[in-house]
Write an enzyme that holds these catalytic residues in place. Structure first.
Site, PDB file in Angstrom:
ATOM      1  N   GLY A  71       0.790  -1.209   0.000  1.00 44.34           N
ATOM      2  CA  GLY A  71       0.000   0.000   0.000  1.00 44.34           C
ATOM      3  C   GLY A  71       0.829   1.268   0.000  1.00 44.34           C
ATOM      4  N   THR A  72       1.935   1.264   0.727  1.00 40.85           N
ATOM      5  CA  THR A  72       2.772   2.460   0.783  1.00 40.85           C
ATOM      6  C   THR A  72       3.347   2.790  -0.588  1.00 40.85           C
ATOM      7  OG1 THR A  72       3.331   2.259   3.135  1.00 40.85           O
ATOM      8  CG2 THR A  72       4.912   3.406   1.735  1.00 40.85           C
ATOM      9  N   ASN A 150      -7.891   4.065   9.319  1.00 47.25           N
ATOM     10  CA  ASN A 150      -7.318   2.865   9.919  1.00 47.25           C
ATOM     11  C   ASN A 150      -7.389   2.863  11.441  1.00 47.25           C
ATOM     12  OD1 ASN A 150      -5.421   5.022   9.149  1.00 47.25           O
ATOM     13  ND2 ASN A 150      -3.934   3.860  10.330  1.00 47.25           N
ATOM     14  N   GLN A 178      -8.032   0.109   4.017  1.00 46.02           N
ATOM     15  CA  GLN A 178      -8.761  -0.459   5.149  1.00 46.02           C
ATOM     16  C   GLN A 178     -10.191  -0.852   4.790  1.00 46.02           C
ATOM     17  OE1 GLN A 178      -7.955  -1.519   8.049  1.00 46.02           O
ATOM     18  NE2 GLN A 178      -5.865  -0.741   8.248  1.00 46.02           N
ATOM     19  N   SER A 198      -4.116  -2.930  -0.526  1.00 44.97           N
ATOM     20  CA  SER A 198      -3.007  -3.702   0.041  1.00 44.97           C
ATOM     21  C   SER A 198      -3.463  -5.115   0.349  1.00 44.97           C
ATOM     22  CB  SER A 198      -2.493  -3.031   1.320  1.00 44.97           C
ATOM     23  OG  SER A 198      -1.419  -3.756   1.885  1.00 44.97           O
ATOM     24  N   THR A 237      10.527  -7.605 -12.052  1.00 49.17           N
ATOM     25  CA  THR A 237       9.825  -8.882 -12.217  1.00 49.17           C
ATOM     26  C   THR A 237       8.748  -9.032 -11.157  1.00 49.17           C
ATOM     27  OG1 THR A 237      11.805  -9.901 -13.124  1.00 49.17           O
ATOM     28  CG2 THR A 237      10.108 -11.383 -12.285  1.00 49.17           C
ATOM     29  N   CYS A 324       2.211   1.515  12.026  1.00 50.53           N
ATOM     30  CA  CYS A 324       3.216   1.882  11.020  1.00 50.53           C
ATOM     31  C   CYS A 324       4.259   2.836  11.564  1.00 50.53           C
ATOM     32  CB  CYS A 324       2.524   2.506   9.809  1.00 50.53           C
ATOM     33  SG  CYS A 324       1.346   1.397   9.023  1.00 50.53           S
TER      34      CYS A 324
END
Length: 385
Positions: A71-72, A150, A178, A198, A237, A324
């Site tokens: 997600g970041t 969140n 979320q 995410s 990849t 986080c």
């Protein structure tokens, strides 16, 4: 010894059976998805099947799903000047709500002087008057507003936000990390131009996410350049096993969404009813629509760090808010933006539930709280917002 109770699902979730099976099958595929031989084509099918699953989960076109490392990275890829739609002008500045995830508040590739924050009310919802004012003059902006917070679980009025943003000739990014798998939404219903997701929030593996684009959007500049993977939008990849697990988790989450949401809302309401037996109990954002699985609460004088440790010793995993911050218990920027003072913000404890949470788990949590609260609140003075 009884098993532990996990009530920190907004931080991360257990791996779903469907995701585990998809990943296990993918580990035996040796081909590179960019190769044209049979082994490569087999790997490519896994990636594209997952892309189809993610697109279906949010009502998007598969070719507009860009896989990332999480997600970041998806947020960082999104937050850049130069995006535009149709005959519109490219965005030159960023406008964010004050309760966004740190990966959005950091501003991505926008210069610091090109970033503006819009405040929220004490419910945690964005101030639409401030938003209109922020967009009323100046060049087109990219506006970033999360769908579900969140920490509090509050649901932002994204449809209204989208109308304001588009009327101003700007673009809307929605961090839906979320919300996926907990509430029903799609990119068109929201009116979003970009949506980020995410894997590990829905029972997929950690280390995989996605940026989803609406049709007709142009100007996305990659963060990583190289081999041209993901249609030149994200080089490197592909993480085949992670992507396969993410896709399988998304399909499983969406198929169970209605039943899970009803189940979780019932458990959350029982949890909050029990917590409110404590004098002075406050549940944040309880007067606005919230995720069905999230409770952020405090009691005057409570210290979150002590409470989290106390619950942990009772065999129950809870959180002080966002997970986080390198494991540090810090005052919540979300509660600060909502107008609560440091004393209140430092006492906020988050309980978040998931598909395997049981009534017995809620009972154990409430029993633990009843044992703990005497010690945790002894001699504490009242804190006010």
């Amino acid at each position: 010894m009884s098993s532990r109770v996990y009530l920190d699902w907004n931080a991360t979730t257990p791996l779903r059976r469907e995701a585990r099976e998809a990943m296990s099958a993918a580990w035996d595929v040796c081909g590179n998805p960019s190769s044209v031989h049979a082994e490569g084509r087999k790997a490519r099918r896994l990636v594209e099947n997952a892309r189809l699953g993610i697109a279906g989960a949010v009502g998007a076109v598969p070719r507009n799903v860009v896989f990332t490392s999480g997600g970041t990275e998806a947020n960082a890829l999104t937050l850049a000047p130069g995006l535009w739609r149709g005959s519109g002008r490219p965005v030159e500045r960023l406008v964010v709500s004050a309760v966004e995830h740190p990966s959005v508040l950091s501003g991505g590739r926008f210069a610091a002087e090109a970033i503006a924050r819009v405040g929220v009310g004490n419910s945690g919802l964005i101030d639409l008057v401030q938003l209109r004012a922020a967009l009323s003059s100046g060049p087109p902006a990219l506006v970033s507003v999360m769908l579900a917070n969140n920490e509090t679980g509050a649901l932002q009025p994204v449809k209204e936000v989208a109308e304001i943003v588009h009327a101003a000739g700007s673009l809307l990014h929605v961090d839906a990390i979320q919300a996926l798998g907990k509430i029903n939404f799609d990119i068109n219903m929201l009116g979003a131009d970009l949506v980020t997701l995410s894997g590990h929030k829905i029972g997929g593996p950690k280390g995989v996410g996605a940026l989803v684009l609406a049709e007709g959007l142009s100007g996305l500049e990659p963060l990583l350049r190289g081999g041209g993977q993901e249609k030149g939008r994200r080089a490197g990849t592909e993480n085949i096993a992670g992507i396969a697990g993410f896709g399988a988790a998304a399909e499983a989450a969406i198929s169970a969404l209605v039943a899970d949401a009803a189940h979780l809302e019932g458990l959350r309401d029982r949890l909050e009813s029990g917590l409110r037996e404590t004098s002075g109990m406050m549940v944040f954002s309880d007067g606005v629509p919230r995720l069905p699985n999230t409770t952020l609460f405090t009691v005057p004088g409570l210290k979150a760090e002590t409470a989290v440790i106390g619950f942990d010793l009772e065999g129950i995993a809870v959180s002080s808010g966002s997970a986080c911050s390198s494991g540090k218990v810090q005052p919540s920027h979300v509660l600060n933006a909502m107008g609560f003072n440091a004393g209140v913000a430092q006492g906020a404890v988050r309980l978040s539930l998931g598909w395997s949470t049981t009534s017995e788990d809620i009972g154990r949590c409430l029993e633990a709280w009843r044992r703990l609260k005497g010690t945790l609140l002894k001699g504490c003075k009242r804190n006010t917002a």
